[in-house]
Design a protein around this motif. Structure first.
Motif, PDB file in Angstrom:
ATOM      1  N   THR A  12       0.828  -1.203   0.000  1.00  0.00           N
ATOM      2  CA  THR A  12       0.000   0.000   0.000  1.00  0.00           C
ATOM      3  C   THR A  12       0.864   1.256   0.000  1.00  0.00           C
ATOM      4  O   THR A  12       0.590   2.210  -0.734  1.00  0.00           O
ATOM      5  CB  THR A  12      -0.937  -0.001   1.227  1.00  0.00           C
ATOM      6  OG1 THR A  12      -1.768  -1.167   1.168  1.00  0.00           O
ATOM      7  CG2 THR A  12      -1.809   1.245   1.256  1.00  0.00           C
ATOM      8  N   GLN A  13       1.917   1.256   0.803  1.00  0.00           N
ATOM      9  CA  GLN A  13       2.821   2.402   0.847  1.00  0.00           C
ATOM     10  C   GLN A  13       3.501   2.617  -0.496  1.00  0.00           C
ATOM     11  O   GLN A  13       3.647   3.760  -0.953  1.00  0.00           O
ATOM     12  CB  GLN A  13       3.872   2.209   1.944  1.00  0.00           C
ATOM     13  CG  GLN A  13       3.307   2.289   3.345  1.00  0.00           C
ATOM     14  CD  GLN A  13       4.328   1.928   4.402  1.00  0.00           C
ATOM     15  OE1 GLN A  13       5.341   1.293   4.134  1.00  0.00           O
ATOM     16  NE2 GLN A  13       4.056   2.333   5.638  1.00  0.00           N
ATOM     17  N   ILE A  14       3.921   1.547  -1.141  1.00  0.00           N
ATOM     18  CA  ILE A  14       4.568   1.654  -2.457  1.00  0.00           C
ATOM     19  C   ILE A  14       3.586   2.229  -3.473  1.00  0.00           C
ATOM     20  O   ILE A  14       3.933   3.119  -4.252  1.00  0.00           O
ATOM     21  CB  ILE A  14       5.108   0.286  -2.913  1.00  0.00           C
ATOM     22  CG1 ILE A  14       6.300  -0.110  -2.049  1.00  0.00           C
ATOM     23  CG2 ILE A  14       5.484   0.313  -4.395  1.00  0.00           C
ATOM     24  CD1 ILE A  14       6.780  -1.543  -2.263  1.00  0.00           C
ATOM     25  N   GLU A  15       2.358   1.743  -3.454  1.00  0.00           N
ATOM     26  CA  GLU A  15       1.351   2.234  -4.391  1.00  0.00           C
ATOM     27  C   GLU A  15       1.049   3.714  -4.158  1.00  0.00           C
ATOM     28  O   GLU A  15       0.900   4.479  -5.107  1.00  0.00           O
ATOM     29  CB  GLU A  15       0.079   1.396  -4.287  1.00  0.00           C
ATOM     30  CG  GLU A  15       0.253  -0.012  -4.836  1.00  0.00           C
ATOM     31  CD  GLU A  15      -0.926  -0.929  -4.529  1.00  0.00           C
ATOM     32  OE1 GLU A  15      -1.826  -0.533  -3.754  1.00  0.00           O
ATOM     33  OE2 GLU A  15      -0.925  -2.052  -5.062  1.00  0.00           O
ATOM     34  N   GLN A  16       0.984   4.125  -2.886  1.00  0.00           N
ATOM     35  CA  GLN A  16       0.752   5.530  -2.573  1.00  0.00           C
ATOM     36  C   GLN A  16       1.916   6.388  -3.064  1.00  0.00           C
ATOM     37  O   GLN A  16       1.719   7.460  -3.632  1.00  0.00           O
ATOM     38  CB  GLN A  16       0.554   5.721  -1.075  1.00  0.00           C
ATOM     39  CG  GLN A  16      -0.765   5.187  -0.570  1.00  0.00           C
ATOM     40  CD  GLN A  16      -0.879   5.228   0.947  1.00  0.00           C
ATOM     41  OE1 GLN A  16       0.118   5.338   1.656  1.00  0.00           O
ATOM     42  NE2 GLN A  16      -2.097   5.128   1.437  1.00  0.00           N
ATOM     43  N   HIS A  17       3.131   5.904  -2.845  1.00  0.00           N
ATOM     44  CA  HIS A  17       4.316   6.633  -3.290  1.00  0.00           C
ATOM     45  C   HIS A  17       4.319   6.774  -4.816  1.00  0.00           C
ATOM     46  O   HIS A  17       4.607   7.849  -5.346  1.00  0.00           O
ATOM     47  CB  HIS A  17       5.587   5.918  -2.818  1.00  0.00           C
ATOM     48  CG  HIS A  17       6.847   6.575  -3.257  1.00  0.00           C
ATOM     49  ND1 HIS A  17       7.289   7.757  -2.712  1.00  0.00           N
ATOM     50  CD2 HIS A  17       7.750   6.237  -4.210  1.00  0.00           C
ATOM     51  CE1 HIS A  17       8.415   8.107  -3.312  1.00  0.00           C
ATOM     52  NE2 HIS A  17       8.712   7.205  -4.220  1.00  0.00           N
TER      53      HIS A  17
END
Length: 54
Positions: A12-17
């Protein structure tokens, strides 16, 4: 199950970034070329502004 939750959080963090980076790229690419030129300096201009003498 903790490992799976950690993996999901990281994903999720990677996708947000990635989404944020795409927004930055879109804003950067939407700036007109003339405006970019007006806000940029040649090497010599930057050196003069900084008081660097050869």
């Amino acid at each position: 199950m903790d490992a799976m939750n950690d993996i999901q959080k990281i994903r999720t963090q990677i996708e947000q970034h990635q989404a944020e980076q795409e927004q930055v790229l879109h804003r950067t690419m939407s700036v007109p070329e003339k405006e970019l030129r007006e806000k940029s300096y040649s090497f010599k201009e930057a050196a003069n502004i900084l008081g660097i003498v050869k």
